[in-house]
Scaffold this motif. Structure first.
Motif, PDB file in Angstrom:
ATOM      1  N   THR A 167       0.819  -1.217   0.000  1.00 50.96           N
ATOM      2  CA  THR A 167       0.000   0.000   0.000  1.00 50.96           C
ATOM      3  C   THR A 167       0.848   1.260   0.000  1.00 50.96           C
ATOM      4  O   THR A 167       0.517   2.226  -0.678  1.00 50.96           O
ATOM      5  CB  THR A 167      -0.939   0.014   1.211  1.00 50.96           C
ATOM      6  OG1 THR A 167      -0.169  -0.091   2.406  1.00 50.96           O
ATOM      7  CG2 THR A 167      -1.929  -1.134   1.144  1.00 50.96           C
ATOM      8  N   THR A 168       1.945   1.271   0.727  1.00 50.84           N
ATOM      9  CA  THR A 168       2.820   2.447   0.745  1.00 50.84           C
ATOM     10  C   THR A 168       3.468   2.654  -0.613  1.00 50.84           C
ATOM     11  O   THR A 168       3.560   3.789  -1.090  1.00 50.84           O
ATOM     12  CB  THR A 168       3.903   2.294   1.822  1.00 50.84           C
ATOM     13  OG1 THR A 168       3.283   2.022   3.069  1.00 50.84           O
ATOM     14  CG2 THR A 168       4.733   3.551   1.946  1.00 50.84           C
ATOM     15  N   GLU A 219       2.295   1.750  -3.544  1.00 51.12           N
ATOM     16  CA  GLU A 219       1.279   2.233  -4.477  1.00 51.12           C
ATOM     17  C   GLU A 219       0.980   3.711  -4.236  1.00 51.12           C
ATOM     18  O   GLU A 219       0.795   4.479  -5.175  1.00 51.12           O
ATOM     19  CB  GLU A 219       0.014   1.404  -4.347  1.00 51.12           C
ATOM     20  CG  GLU A 219       0.159  -0.006  -4.865  1.00 51.12           C
ATOM     21  CD  GLU A 219      -1.065  -0.857  -4.608  1.00 51.12           C
ATOM     22  OE1 GLU A 219      -2.067  -0.333  -4.064  1.00 51.12           O
ATOM     23  OE2 GLU A 219      -1.015  -2.045  -4.951  1.00 51.12           O
ATOM     24  N   GLY A 220       0.949   4.105  -2.966  1.00 54.36           N
ATOM     25  CA  GLY A 220       0.698   5.508  -2.636  1.00 54.36           C
ATOM     26  C   GLY A 220       1.809   6.422  -3.136  1.00 54.36           C
ATOM     27  O   GLY A 220       1.546   7.498  -3.679  1.00 54.36           O
ATOM     28  N   ASP A 248       1.569   6.648  -6.967  1.00 50.90           N
ATOM     29  CA  ASP A 248       0.494   7.545  -7.383  1.00 50.90           C
ATOM     30  C   ASP A 248       0.876   9.009  -7.176  1.00 50.90           C
ATOM     31  O   ASP A 248       0.564   9.873  -7.997  1.00 50.90           O
ATOM     32  CB  ASP A 248      -0.789   7.226  -6.621  1.00 50.90           C
ATOM     33  CG  ASP A 248      -1.378   5.890  -7.011  1.00 50.90           C
ATOM     34  OD1 ASP A 248      -1.026   5.374  -8.100  1.00 50.90           O
ATOM     35  OD2 ASP A 248      -2.200   5.364  -6.230  1.00 50.90           O
ATOM     36  N   GLY A 249       1.558   9.299  -6.082  1.00 45.59           N
ATOM     37  CA  GLY A 249       1.995  10.667  -5.815  1.00 45.59           C
ATOM     38  C   GLY A 249       3.002  11.158  -6.834  1.00 45.59           C
ATOM     39  O   GLY A 249       2.943  12.309  -7.279  1.00 45.59           O
ATOM     40  N   TYR A 274       1.132  11.853 -10.059  1.00 50.41           N
ATOM     41  CA  TYR A 274       0.341  13.069  -9.884  1.00 50.41           C
ATOM     42  C   TYR A 274       1.220  14.308 -10.018  1.00 50.41           C
ATOM     43  O   TYR A 274       0.872  15.253 -10.723  1.00 50.41           O
ATOM     44  CB  TYR A 274      -0.343  13.036  -8.521  1.00 50.41           C
ATOM     45  CG  TYR A 274      -1.085  14.291  -8.170  1.00 50.41           C
ATOM     46  CD1 TYR A 274      -2.297  14.599  -8.757  1.00 50.41           C
ATOM     47  CD2 TYR A 274      -0.562  15.188  -7.243  1.00 50.41           C
ATOM     48  CE1 TYR A 274      -2.969  15.753  -8.440  1.00 50.41           C
ATOM     49  CE2 TYR A 274      -1.226  16.340  -6.910  1.00 50.41           C
ATOM     50  CZ  TYR A 274      -2.433  16.621  -7.501  1.00 50.41           C
ATOM     51  OH  TYR A 274      -3.088  17.769  -7.189  1.00 50.41           O
TER      52      TYR A 274
END
Length: 73
Positions: free
Chosen positions: A36-37, A39-40, A43-44, A47
């Motif tokens: 999860t980290t 993927e976060g 994504d950042g 972005y």
């Protein structure tokens, strides 16, 4: 010109999943049990990379409209 605009819109709408992590970040985050980290962070990064392109495209469109309205008058 119309074909280029259509191609540009399709390329923005159909975004393929990208991996934007550098090698060091990937190595550190892959050792983690949950992803999860990672993927976060991915994504950042995507972005932060996309925002300047969107701003430049908006500015280009504004300039294009400004000059095309002057030519029609």
């Amino acid at each position: 010109m119309k074909r280029k605009i259509i191609f540009f819109l399709f390329s923005l709408l159909f975004v393929i999943k990208t991996n934007a992590q550098c090698a060091m970040c990937r190595a550190v985050l892959e050792s983690e049990s949950g992803q999860t980290t990672a993927e976060g962070i991915n994504d950042g990064i995507v972005y932060l990379m996309a925002i300047p392109y969107i701003l430049v495209a908006g500015l280009g469109y504004f300039i294009y409209r400004k000059y095309s309205s002057k030519k029609s008058n």
